[in-house]
Structures are given as C-alpha cells and as structure tokens.
Write an enzyme that holds these catalytic residues in place. Sequence first.
Site, PDB file in Angstrom:
ATOM      1  N   TRP A  34       2.973  -3.779  -2.288  1.00  0.00           N
ATOM      2  CA  TRP A  34       3.992  -4.109  -1.286  1.00  0.00           C
ATOM      3  C   TRP A  34       3.462  -3.992   0.133  1.00  0.00           C
ATOM      4  CZ3 TRP A  34       4.690  -0.798  -5.410  1.00  0.00           C
ATOM      5  CH2 TRP A  34       4.408   0.557  -5.177  1.00  0.00           C
ATOM      6  N   GLU A  47      11.123  -1.276  -1.379  1.00  0.00           N
ATOM      7  CA  GLU A  47      11.744  -0.114  -0.745  1.00  0.00           C
ATOM      8  C   GLU A  47      12.903   0.425  -1.566  1.00  0.00           C
ATOM      9  OE1 GLU A  47      10.782   1.809   1.542  1.00  0.00           O
ATOM     10  OE2 GLU A  47       9.016   0.615   1.943  1.00  0.00           O
ATOM     11  N   TYR A 130      17.042   4.876   6.551  1.00  0.00           N
ATOM     12  CA  TYR A 130      15.616   4.869   6.227  1.00  0.00           C
ATOM     13  C   TYR A 130      15.157   3.482   5.796  1.00  0.00           C
ATOM     14  CZ  TYR A 130      11.482   4.512   3.616  1.00  0.00           C
ATOM     15  OH  TYR A 130      10.297   4.020   3.168  1.00  0.00           O
TER      16      TYR A 130
END
Length: 370
Positions: A34, A47, A130
């Site tokens: 990624w 994520e 986040y």
Amino acid sequence: MTEFGPDSTPDFPAAAFSRRLVRWYRRQKRALPWRETSDPYAILVSEVMLQQTTVATVLGYYARFLSRFPTVRDLAEAPEDELLAVWSGLGYYRRARNLQAAARVIMAQHAGRVPQTLEALMALPGIGRYTAGAIMSFAFNKPSPIVETNSARVLARLFCVRAPVKSPATVRQLWHIAEQILPPNNPREHNYALMELGSLACRPSQPDCVLCPVSEFCAAFKAGEQRLIPPADAPAARTRLRFVGVVPLNDGHVLVARIPQGEWHAGMFEFPKVPVPLTVSDVEARETAQQLLQSLGLRGNLVAFREFRYTVTRHSITLCAWMAMCRRPARPPGKALRWVPLDEAGKLPLGSAQRRVLAWVSNDQRPGGT
DNA sequence: AAGCCGTGGCG
DNA sequence: TCGCCAAGGCT
C-alpha cells in the site's frame, strides 16, 4: 516557527527532527504494497484493513481484496455476502460493511473519487480522524497529522507525556503535538516515518533506542523513562463461554445457519450451536448435541467430536463440535438454514473458528481422511 | 465515555 | 495456556 507553530512544543526543532526521521525512514522502511500505489482507493482499503490489525495479517488479504474489488464502483456494487466472504477471517466485520457504505457514498456524492478534504473523508462511515489524516497525507501528500497506536507512543515518549495515552486529555495533547511538528512540505513521509519508527524501534516494550535516529530529541530517553511511557493499561477482564455445536452432514453437504442480528458475527454463517454451562459433562454435551439435531428437524448419528478454542474480543470460548451423519429432512429447514456442498461452504462468509470447523469436517469427509 | 467489535502471533 | 499486542471507529 517552532518551526511550524508555538504552544506545547515551544522549543522543539521540528524541521530538524523531521528531516532526521525521514532520512532514517527512507533507509529502513519495509516494502509494503500500500506504499507502492498512488491509488487513493487502494490506500483507503489498506487503512481500513489495518485498523487494529497487524501488517502480516493484512498482507494475506490486501491483494485479493483489490483484485476482486479493483475500483470504488466494484466495491459499491458488490453483494454483501461476497464482500464478507472476502473479508472472512480478518475480523471486525463492521469495517467491511462500513467500507462498502463509504464506497457508495463516494459514488453518490463524490463522482466515484476518494474525497481530498479531511471533513469529507471523516463524513464517510468507518473513517475517523486517524484514517482521514492517513488518507490525506499518504494518498494526497496533504498536511494532515495522524495519531494512532505507533505514533501516539512515539510522541508520548518524545515529549515525555506520562499520562495514559488513551485518556481524552492526552489524546487531545498528542493530536496537538502531531499537528505542531508536521512539516508542511513532506507530510506523507513524515507520517509514515513516525509510524515506522514506532513499529521498528520505538516499540511498546523494549524500545530499541540504539536504533532510533531521533533519540537526541527524545525527552523520555533523556530522562531514562522510555520504558515507563506510556503506562500499561489495566488488564481487561475475560469471560469464559462454552457452546455445543453440530455439523450436520449429508451426501457431501453441510448444514449452516445464518447468524441472527444481535449476535456476534451477525449476518455471517456458522454451524448450529447452543450455549451450555461451563460445567457440562461430556455426557450432557452429547445429549445437548442430540437435542440440537432434533430441534433442527434432523435425525442422525453423532460420529466424531472435537473441541475448538477461540477468542471473540474478551470472551474465551470453547466450542464442543459434533460431526453428525444425517438424513436430509423432506421439509426444507428454516429460512436461516442452508445445505451447501462441502467444497462450496468455504465461499460463505464464515468467522475464523467456523472456518476451522469446516476444515476439520472437510478433511474428515475426504476419502482416506480420518 | 466506557464498552464493543475479531483475529493470529508471540513471549 | 494465557495475556498482550496490532495502521480505530462507533455508540
């Protein structure tokens, strides 16, 4: 600026710190798929998968997920069972549903493109501060700070924040620090580097400060307190649970049940089971299995037995599973029940433990198996 | 704002 | 075997 701002980091040489950190990162970083892509959708998928999940585990899912759902549209249009089946074993299945819901919002409101603002990202289901910051910085190299397990630990040590990292006040403080020390010109590598440092050197226990490129900036290191920060959480209480389950077999088919709303793994499949007291004897367990078969409208023989131990969040579970050779009933079972060919059962959305049970019976049913 | 949601690996 | 840990978010 300090150099990018005043406040809680008044004298911190942020620019020099970040340069040193990023130089280390470029040499030491792991090759992770990624990080090799510039596709914001692929980064979004990674994520979400990585939330509370180890890199090693995600590596076993990431490529397969993207090859099955290569674009936002593919994911948005996927049948839920197929989505959950691909996610099967990764855990936190709500993430999969939220990810698909997010894909649908992106199709409907953002023309199929991952949005590039913090507000729009945080409006997507399953994406908090986040993950939004991670996508902003990783996918678009935009200056959004991040705070997650790794970087929170790094920052707490760097600034000798002794309070528990999860307390709301500390979380606010760490976000503030993260923002203050974020270099506007290189947020992507800076954020990656903070996390990588936490993962490779500034580890939870036994931090390896010899490896650390920025120990001279670290308040905890200077104070010799790096092992005390952050303080350990109080251990979480565990409960024990016990279930008796049956695996009905007939002519190469197994009977599975859709798990109802309100239970763990709701919407996925399992072999029929019932809760029993922790103290049941083997005899009682066998009787329970017989009764369970009857309640399913089945007649059959219990032919093999095996215990499976697993954990669901804070519950230690023992599943006493009985293989049952059955006659298939004339009447179809209830709507939640389904006979499926053994070799296709693996394509269903199954929890990890159920997948192990399936492997057990599949192996046994194969010619020559025991 | 604590509690909930999964799993596999490792000491 | 057991407890801890890992790129959180939601209620």
